[in-house]
Enzyme design. Structure first.
Site, PDB file in Angstrom:
ATOM      1  N   CYS A   1       2.346  -3.569   6.866  1.00 17.33           N
ATOM      2  CA  CYS A   1       2.907  -4.372   5.813  1.00 17.33           C
ATOM      3  C   CYS A   1       3.909  -3.334   5.117  1.00 17.33           C
ATOM      4  O   CYS A   1       5.233  -3.528   5.607  1.00 17.33           O
ATOM      5  CB  CYS A   1       1.964  -4.922   5.517  1.00 17.33           C
ATOM      6  SG  CYS A   1       0.853  -6.405   5.989  1.00 17.33           S
TER       7      CYS A   1
ATOM      8  N   HIS B   1       0.733  -0.981   0.201  1.00 18.29           N
ATOM      9  CA  HIS B   1      -0.092   0.073  -0.045  1.00 18.29           C
ATOM     10  C   HIS B   1       0.745   1.595  -0.351  1.00 18.29           C
ATOM     11  O   HIS B   1       2.231   1.198   0.004  1.00 18.29           O
ATOM     12  CB  HIS B   1      -0.577   0.088   1.284  1.00 18.29           C
ATOM     13  CG  HIS B   1      -0.042  -0.261   2.553  1.00 18.29           C
ATOM     14  ND1 HIS B   1       0.175   1.761   3.690  1.00 18.29           N
ATOM     15  CD2 HIS B   1       0.194  -1.279   3.309  1.00 18.29           C
ATOM     16  CE1 HIS B   1       0.652   0.686   4.241  1.00 18.29           C
ATOM     17  NE2 HIS B   1       0.884  -0.670   3.901  1.00 18.29           N
TER      18      HIS B   1
END
Length: 277
Positions: free
Chosen positions: A189, A173
């Site tokens: 992440c 992302h």
């Protein structure tokens, strides 16, 4: 500059008139076009400004670039290396587009293969119940979720990794903190510069295969990495040029500096964003 000044003095017949004074002009750092400011359509249909990435954040390893690729993954595969802090979009002809990434603890909690099953523009984010229970002072206020937008920790785009039809909670992302790219973060992440995730998002189809390397695979493919005082990782072979002294490595990444102290891991904490899942 010194040679240029000397040659100019010789041309004017002034070489014997004394020392030549030189003036050093600072070199302006140009931000590549792909990292310039953009305007995107937000989740409500209104425009959202994407700021240009500051030149200071565009280190050699952080910048998107086409590189040789010697892995076995097929073209079209996304390869994530959390330990070397890079992501590869594998291309034809033994090449790949390499992106710098920031890696949170969740980014090293998964390895192996999966597929991109979902894609979201300006995704919403909700902390897990475990996050709220562990740090209520930070996450309780966001228990109902954070709508997609300029302040959302998932940034402008998100790719969701599934395995066996189930969500792995592994995300690739964007970020609202470009200074974190190339570094370790307290949680989360795999995050990229907004401009990078926007372009990768457009090029990634549902069903794209993803390979997340293990520490051993990272070591075999990238070699031993060490962490600089600024929090970036670089190949151990580059340590001398960066005045960083490598120590015996127990894993793929060793954190060492020239300061006479025990090795430590540099963590960049970005409130809220640091815990994206």
């Amino acid at each position: 500059m010194r040679l240029a000044s000397l040659f100019s003095a010789l041309a004017l017949g002034l070489a014997a008139c004394g020392p030549t004074q030189t003036t050093t002009t600072p070199t302006a750092v140009t931000v590549p076009a792909i990292y310039q400011a953009r305007v995107d359509q937000g989740p409500d249909g209104n425009p959202i400004d994407i700021p240009a990435v500051r030149a200071a954040y565009l280190t050699e390893r952080n910048q998107r670039q086409r590189v040789p690729y010697n892995g076995t993954e097929a073209p079209g595969t996304i390869v994530v290396d959390p330990y070397a802090r890079v992501l590869y979009d594998v291309l034809e002809g033994g090449e790949a587009m390499r992106f710098g990434v920031a890696v949170g603890r969740a980014g090293t909690g998964f390895e192996g293969s999966g597929v991109i099953a979902l894609k979201r523009r300006w995704p919403s984010w909700t902390p897990t119940q475990n996050m709220i229970n562990t740090s209520p002072e930070l996450y309780a206020q966001f228990a109902r979720g954070v709508a997609g937008g300029a302040d959302n920790p998932l940034g402008s785009r998100a790719l969701y990794l599934y395995r066996g039809g189930k969500d792995t909670y592994y995300r690739i992302h964007g970020t609202m903190d470009p200074s974190s790219i190339g570094k370790a973060t307290s949680a989360g992440c795999i995050r990229l510069f907004q401009q990078d995730i926007m372009d990768l998002f457009d090029e990634t189809e549902i069903g794209t295969n993803v390979k997340v390397r293990s520490p051993a695979e990272s070591l075999a493919m990238e070699g031993r990495m060490i962490e600089t005082p600024e929090g970036y990782v670089v190949p151990a072979n580059d340590a001398a040029a960066l005045q960083v002294q490598a120590a015996p490595a127990a894993g793929a990444v060793t954190t060492t500096t020239t300061v006479a102290s025990a090795p430590t891991t540099t963590i960049t904490t970005s409130p809220v964003e640091s815990a994206v899942r």
